[in-house]
Design a protein around this motif. Structure first.
Motif, PDB file in Angstrom:
ATOM      1  N   TRP A 472       0.749  -1.347   0.084  1.00 39.32           N
ATOM      2  CA  TRP A 472       0.183  -0.096   0.153  1.00 39.32           C
ATOM      3  C   TRP A 472       0.834   1.243   0.095  1.00 39.32           C
ATOM      4  N   PRO A 473       1.970   1.341   0.765  1.00 36.36           N
ATOM      5  CA  PRO A 473       2.826   2.690   0.742  1.00 36.36           C
ATOM      6  C   PRO A 473       3.410   2.606  -0.635  1.00 36.36           C
ATOM      7  N   GLY A 474       3.908   1.759  -1.189  1.00 35.42           N
ATOM      8  CA  GLY A 474       4.505   1.546  -2.585  1.00 35.42           C
ATOM      9  C   GLY A 474       3.341   1.943  -3.655  1.00 35.42           C
ATOM     10  N   ARG A 475       2.178   1.581  -3.430  1.00 38.53           N
ATOM     11  CA  ARG A 475       0.934   2.019  -4.220  1.00 38.53           C
ATOM     12  C   ARG A 475       0.606   3.648  -4.350  1.00 38.53           C
ATOM     13  N   VAL A 476       0.613   4.117  -3.075  1.00 39.55           N
ATOM     14  CA  VAL A 476       0.548   5.690  -2.780  1.00 39.55           C
ATOM     15  C   VAL A 476       1.585   6.223  -3.592  1.00 39.55           C
ATOM     16  N   VAL A 477       2.899   5.742  -3.541  1.00 35.40           N
ATOM     17  CA  VAL A 477       4.088   6.712  -4.185  1.00 35.40           C
ATOM     18  C   VAL A 477       4.003   6.377  -5.592  1.00 35.40           C
ATOM     19  N   ILE A 478       3.660   5.408  -6.048  1.00 36.74           N
ATOM     20  CA  ILE A 478       3.348   5.265  -7.705  1.00 36.74           C
ATOM     21  C   ILE A 478       2.265   6.181  -8.119  1.00 36.74           C
ATOM     22  N   GLY A 479       1.238   6.040  -7.144  1.00 35.67           N
ATOM     23  CA  GLY A 479       0.022   6.989  -7.681  1.00 35.67           C
ATOM     24  C   GLY A 479       0.437   8.504  -7.662  1.00 35.67           C
ATOM     25  N   LEU A 480       1.350   8.770  -6.795  1.00 32.59           N
ATOM     26  CA  LEU A 480       1.842  10.393  -6.627  1.00 32.59           C
ATOM     27  C   LEU A 480       2.779  10.655  -7.896  1.00 32.59           C
ATOM     28  N   LEU A 481       3.723   9.727  -8.247  1.00 29.89           N
ATOM     29  CA  LEU A 481       4.598   9.760  -9.337  1.00 29.89           C
ATOM     30  C   LEU A 481       3.734   9.898 -10.688  1.00 29.89           C
ATOM     31  N   LEU A 482       2.691   8.882 -10.922  1.00 30.21           N
ATOM     32  CA  LEU A 482       1.897   9.320 -11.871  1.00 30.21           C
ATOM     33  C   LEU A 482       1.024  10.570 -12.399  1.00 30.21           C
ATOM     34  N   GLY A 483       0.819  10.851 -10.906  1.00 25.31           N
ATOM     35  CA  GLY A 483      -0.072  12.145 -11.077  1.00 25.31           C
ATOM     36  C   GLY A 483       1.164  13.369 -11.509  1.00 25.31           C
ATOM     37  N   LEU A 484       2.091  13.012 -10.992  1.00 27.59           N
ATOM     38  CA  LEU A 484       3.120  14.238 -11.265  1.00 27.59           C
ATOM     39  C   LEU A 484       3.635  14.262 -12.759  1.00 27.59           C
ATOM     40  N   PHE A 485       3.605  13.128 -13.334  1.00 24.12           N
ATOM     41  CA  PHE A 485       3.847  13.199 -14.924  1.00 24.12           C
ATOM     42  C   PHE A 485       2.559  13.588 -15.397  1.00 24.12           C
ATOM     43  N   LEU A 486       1.306  13.175 -15.211  1.00 19.54           N
ATOM     44  CA  LEU A 486       0.150  13.785 -15.763  1.00 19.54           C
ATOM     45  C   LEU A 486       0.216  15.336 -15.446  1.00 19.54           C
ATOM     46  N   VAL A 487       0.801  15.977 -14.298  1.00 17.16           N
ATOM     47  CA  VAL A 487       0.966  17.493 -14.288  1.00 17.16           C
ATOM     48  C   VAL A 487       1.724  18.108 -15.275  1.00 17.16           C
ATOM     49  N   VAL A 488       2.830  17.593 -15.386  1.00 16.86           N
ATOM     50  CA  VAL A 488       3.900  17.901 -16.362  1.00 16.86           C
ATOM     51  C   VAL A 488       3.407  17.856 -17.780  1.00 16.86           C
ATOM     52  N   LEU A 489       2.543  16.924 -18.242  1.00 19.22           N
ATOM     53  CA  LEU A 489       2.165  16.731 -19.524  1.00 19.22           C
ATOM     54  C   LEU A 489       0.978  17.862 -19.784  1.00 19.22           C
ATOM     55  N   VAL A 490      -0.013  17.902 -18.624  1.00 15.16           N
ATOM     56  CA  VAL A 490      -1.114  19.020 -18.810  1.00 15.16           C
ATOM     57  C   VAL A 490      -0.363  20.350 -18.952  1.00 15.16           C
ATOM     58  N   LEU A 491       0.628  20.567 -18.112  1.00 18.36           N
ATOM     59  CA  LEU A 491       1.398  21.782 -18.215  1.00 18.36           C
ATOM     60  C   LEU A 491       2.175  22.390 -19.404  1.00 18.36           C
ATOM     61  N   GLN A 492       2.510  21.338 -20.354  1.00 14.06           N
ATOM     62  CA  GLN A 492       2.942  21.292 -21.612  1.00 14.06           C
ATOM     63  C   GLN A 492       2.149  21.520 -22.469  1.00 14.06           C
ATOM     64  N   THR A 493       1.062  20.934 -22.312  1.00 12.23           N
ATOM     65  CA  THR A 493      -0.087  21.308 -23.427  1.00 12.23           C
ATOM     66  C   THR A 493      -0.887  22.756 -23.220  1.00 12.23           C
ATOM     67  N   GLU A 494      -0.875  23.057 -22.055  1.00 14.79           N
ATOM     68  CA  GLU A 494      -1.538  24.226 -21.756  1.00 14.79           C
ATOM     69  C   GLU A 494      -0.704  25.722 -21.485  1.00 14.79           C
ATOM     70  N   LEU A 495       0.549  25.565 -21.899  1.00 13.23           N
ATOM     71  CA  LEU A 495       1.523  26.506 -21.753  1.00 13.23           C
ATOM     72  C   LEU A 495       1.167  27.796 -22.462  1.00 13.23           C
ATOM     73  N   PRO A 496       0.671  27.444 -23.726  1.00 13.29           N
ATOM     74  CA  PRO A 496       0.123  28.836 -24.188  1.00 13.29           C
ATOM     75  C   PRO A 496      -0.784  29.970 -23.726  1.00 13.29           C
ATOM     76  N   ALA A 497      -1.896  28.791 -23.185  1.00 11.42           N
ATOM     77  CA  ALA A 497      -2.785  29.569 -22.267  1.00 11.42           C
ATOM     78  C   ALA A 497      -2.680  30.152 -21.116  1.00 11.42           C
ATOM     79  N   TRP A 498      -1.555  29.654 -20.444  1.00  8.47           N
ATOM     80  CA  TRP A 498      -1.253  30.132 -18.874  1.00  8.47           C
ATOM     81  C   TRP A 498       0.124  30.838 -19.150  1.00  8.47           C
ATOM     82  N   ALA A 499       0.676  31.261 -20.291  1.00 12.14           N
ATOM     83  CA  ALA A 499       1.815  31.920 -20.268  1.00 12.14           C
ATOM     84  C   ALA A 499       1.955  33.262 -19.606  1.00 12.14           C
ATOM     85  N   ALA A 500       0.721  33.934 -19.229  1.00 11.51           N
ATOM     86  CA  ALA A 500       0.541  35.141 -18.624  1.00 11.51           C
ATOM     87  C   ALA A 500       0.452  35.076 -17.568  1.00 11.51           C
TER      88      ALA A 500
END
Length: 541
Positions: A472-500
């Motif tokens: 269970w602790p490992g699954r929590v860490v893995i879930g956190l890592l996947l969430g961070l991967f998703l954040v970076v991906l969304v950040l990359q796609t939304e940069l033009p809209a959020w640049a300001a």
């Protein structure tokens, strides 16, 4: 033809390439400096001949199977080669890259008075990498490992009058010596634990410990595994020892191509070669996976802020090495070899063609050159990518049984495929573009899983599951890592809209400076090893 003759022929063919390249490095410097262009052409022809010997070795491996040769030197010290699927795959890869890079360098450095010296150290570095790949025992592997680093150091200081090149080379030198120290301690502990340095004996003993009812794994085995993980991380520019790699842009481009495409993979090769031993310590493997995942996240974020093509490619390499360490930490060694081969070929091409892709790189990496992603389009891309990955995995019979490693790798690939689909749909909106993207994505997913399955079969990989990450602790860490991967991906796609937005502008500044780890590393190195040059003999800024 008897077995002894088979063995002798295989050993001669295997040793021919590394011995010839290392022998080229022993030529007098005055001879190489007399006609540097002729020396460069001779080095390129020698590298081409090495590629021929690597192809011949592949044929011998197919015809005669795995071959091991060991010759006693003194007491427990032996010299030998180990020819199996892993070694021939990587030998062919390195030989091909060296042949291309050395030929490219003939014209790239034309007219440079140091071209002969450059060719010497290029051959020495390439020969050392090949000797490491073919090593049959741990002592020989470590010697080649050290020689690779020393040869690369001479290439990194090819222009000693450049302070930036000196600082980067010295950072690399210090970090590499730390990695060498890890392997030297491993040599002592392995002989004490297994009574041999031969890879065959070490791997067979490790596999026996994996068997049900085998002897319990002691603290020394865990220590060996952690030292191997540390050595691999130091060699492959993992966080926080990564800053030297993006700073090596002062060196000639052929050095960057060979380094990013070949030398940097040594850490991953170490883990894959000794995988039955390292997997005896799930905690060491978990550490490798977590550091690799964080390195990939960190470098991916920093890479987005760099307009310099070569520097962005360097941070891309750091990120890709992080992904490869993540794969190794999850036990997906076949996938790690596939990743190693694909990344090496791509990165060599990217560096050698970097001068001609500036406009394309700007269009691909500058935020304002792309539209921001509509939430519905991005959600559709994620849903489609996930469905294609699941369907391709089922079709190819990959990933039977859910565990942490399977979930992480499948989700990561689904995110990458979703990003590719979003780019395609942004460029070609409409039913035709959507259908074309689905067909292309499905083909890529099937190709990916087919190649993965093929590489797993080539390596004869045994299924391995990290119990720490499945808790269970490992699954929590893995879930956190996947969430961070998703954040970076969304950040990359939304940069033009959020640049300001102010928060993103502040984040951009910090990321552009690598969150200041590079500055801290430079100051530490300058304090203990100042970079004196002819133009700056007192080291004043």
């Amino acid at each position: 033809m008897n077995d002894e003759l088979h063995t002798a022929i295989t050993a001669v063919v295997a040793a021919a390439g590394p011995v010839a390249l290392l022998g080229f490095g022993l030529l007098p410097g005055s001879l190489l400096a007399r006609n540097p262009r002729s020396a460069a052409r001779a080095g390129a022809l020698l590298a081409l001949g090495t590629l021929g010997s690597a192809l011949a070795l592949v044929c011998l491996r197919v015809a005669w199977g795995t071959t091991e040769v060991s010759m006693e030197i003194a007491g427990p010290f032996h010299v030998g080669v180990r020819i199996d699927n892993l070694s021939v795959i990587l030998l062919l890869l390195v030989a091909f890259l060296l042949a291309v890079v050395s030929r490219y360098a003939v014209n790239y450095l034309a007219g440079d008075s140091g071209q002969g010296r450059f060719t010497r150290w290029l051959c020495v570095t390439g020969g050392s990498v090949m000797a490491m790949i073919l090593s049959g025992n741990l002592v020989q592997f470590t010697l080649a490992w050290c020689a690779t680093s020393l040869g690369l150091h001479r290439l990194l200081v090819f222009y000693p009058e450049r302070p930036g090149a000196l600082i980067a080379a010295r950072k690399k030198f210090i970090i590499s010596r730390m990695g060498d120290a890890c392997l030297l301690v491993v040599i002592l502990l392995v002989h004490r634990s297994f009574g041999t340095w031969e890879f065959t004996g070490i791997l067979e003993a490790a596999r026996r410990l994996h068997e049900p009812g085998g002897a319990p794994v002691g603290g020394m085995i865990h220590t060996i595994a952690f030292l191997l993980v540390a050595g691999a991380m130091l060699k492959s520019a993992q966080f926080p020892f990564h800053s030297w790699l993006p700073d090596t842009m002062e060196t000639p481009t052929p050095v960057s191509a060979l380094m990013h495409a070949g030398v940097i993979n040594a850490g991953g090769f170490l883990i894959i070669r000794l995988s039955p031993l390292v997997t005896l310590s799930p905690l060491a493997m978990s550490t490798l996976a977590l550091f690799g995942a964080f390195t990939a996240l960190f470098a991916s974020l920093v890479m987005l802020t760099h307009a310099s093509v070569k520097r962005a490619l360097a941070f891309s390499t750091v990120a890709q090495m992080g992904f490869m360490m993540l794969e190794c930490g999850l036990g997906a060694f076949g996938l790690a070899v596939l990743h190693l081969v694909a990344h090496s070929l791509y990165k060599a091409h990217a560096f050698l063609s970097s001068g001609s892709i500036v406009s394309m790189a700007r269009a691909a990496w500058v935020p304002t050159a792309r539209p921001n992603a509509h939430p519905l389009a991005l959600g559709a891309a994620f849903a489609t990518g996930g469905a294609l990955v699941w369907g391709a995995a089922r079709l190819c019979g990959v990933g039977e049984g859910l565990h942490a490693g399977t979930v992480v790798l499948a989700c990561t690939y689904a995110m990458a495929l979703a990003y590719a689909l979003w780019i395609l749909w942004s460029q070609r909106p409409g039913p035709g573009g959507i259908l074309g993207g689905v067909v292309l994505g499905g083909g890529l997913a099937v190709t990916y899983f087919t190649l993965e399955k093929w590489f797993v079969a080539l390596l004869g990989e045994r299924p391995w599951q990290n119990g720490h990450l499945d808790s269970w602790p490992g699954r929590v860490v893995i879930g956190l890592l996947l969430g961070l991967f998703l954040v970076v991906l969304v950040l990359q796609t939304e940069l033009p809209a959020w640049a300001a937005r102010p928060w993103l502008q502040r984040l951009y500044v910090h990321a552009r400076n690598g969150f200041y780890f590079n500055t801290l590393a430079n100051r530490c190195v300058a304090a203990v090893w100042p970079a004196r040059t002819p133009e700056n003999p007192t080291c004043k800024p």
